[in-house]
Write an enzyme that holds these catalytic residues in place. Sequence first.
Site, PDB file in Angstrom:
ATOM      1  N   ASP A 254       0.185  -1.358  -0.133  1.00 48.77           N
ATOM      2  CA  ASP A 254      -0.710  -0.032   0.423  1.00 48.77           C
ATOM      3  C   ASP A 254       0.107   0.784  -0.285  1.00 48.77           C
ATOM      4  OD1 ASP A 254      -2.409  -1.467   0.393  1.00 48.77           O
ATOM      5  OD2 ASP A 254      -2.356  -1.563   2.390  1.00 48.77           O
ATOM      6  N   LYS A 255       0.327   2.470  -0.548  1.00 48.08           N
ATOM      7  CA  LYS A 255       1.171   3.673  -0.561  1.00 48.08           C
ATOM      8  C   LYS A 255       1.390   4.481   1.359  1.00 48.08           C
ATOM      9  CE  LYS A 255       0.302   8.611  -1.635  1.00 48.08           C
ATOM     10  NZ  LYS A 255      -0.534   9.323  -2.254  1.00 48.08           N
TER      11      LYS A 255
END
Length: 245
Positions: free
Chosen positions: A210-211
């Site tokens: 995930d970012k």
Amino acid sequence: EEQTLHGDEDDDVLEVGLEYHQNVRTYTVPEKLGGKRIDSVIAALEPSFSRSVCGQLVSDGMVRQLLKGNEQQSTMRESSLLSDSTSSVLLDRKSHKVEAGTVLQVVVPMDNTPTEIVAENIPLNILYEDEHMIVINKKAGMVVHPAAGNWDGTVVNALAYYLANNSPHGSGDFVDSSGKITFHESEQSDPAGTDGEKISFRPGIVHRLDKGTTGILIVAKTKQALSNLSTDFAARNVKKTYLAV
């Protein structure tokens, strides 16, 4: 279960006097599609759209029904069509069933998707690299590969530049000497968990983070490595350790 009509056998369904006005499209529902769900109907009339995309257009308020007596005004400018509540009715339920002869007006968002990845000179924390793969420590705040809302500044953008210009082990199969991605969609099926995204925007990507996550990311540099690593991840042969802070 509703059946979306596609293919040569349903070519007669598509002959419905489709009109284009910028990104506003007008369709008349033929007898063959009368009584079907609106998302299924739009998908049948516009085969380039999947049923899920058509359903999203409906949910987003992009579909209206032109009322009888106003069909001839369907070539008016878009703002007039959308703002004149007396000439059209909003249809925003995917389960809504439309009758034959209904005139639908669909607003299709313009496609701003880039056609290629831009190589960017962004620093990477490289933990390991050889001619087959590269392992990096992805920092929080960085997206793994280009996608809607994040077309640049990603790990893939950074790798395209690094592999073409700075790698001591070669650029691999997916990046040429100018940093251009040479990966073709027909060369590899979708690895698990990629949500049907365009494969050429994630060359060599085996898994994702995930970012907002910092962590180790393994990226294949060759087709063979991509195939082998994808198989290992799918078979859960890779052990992952998570640290929550």
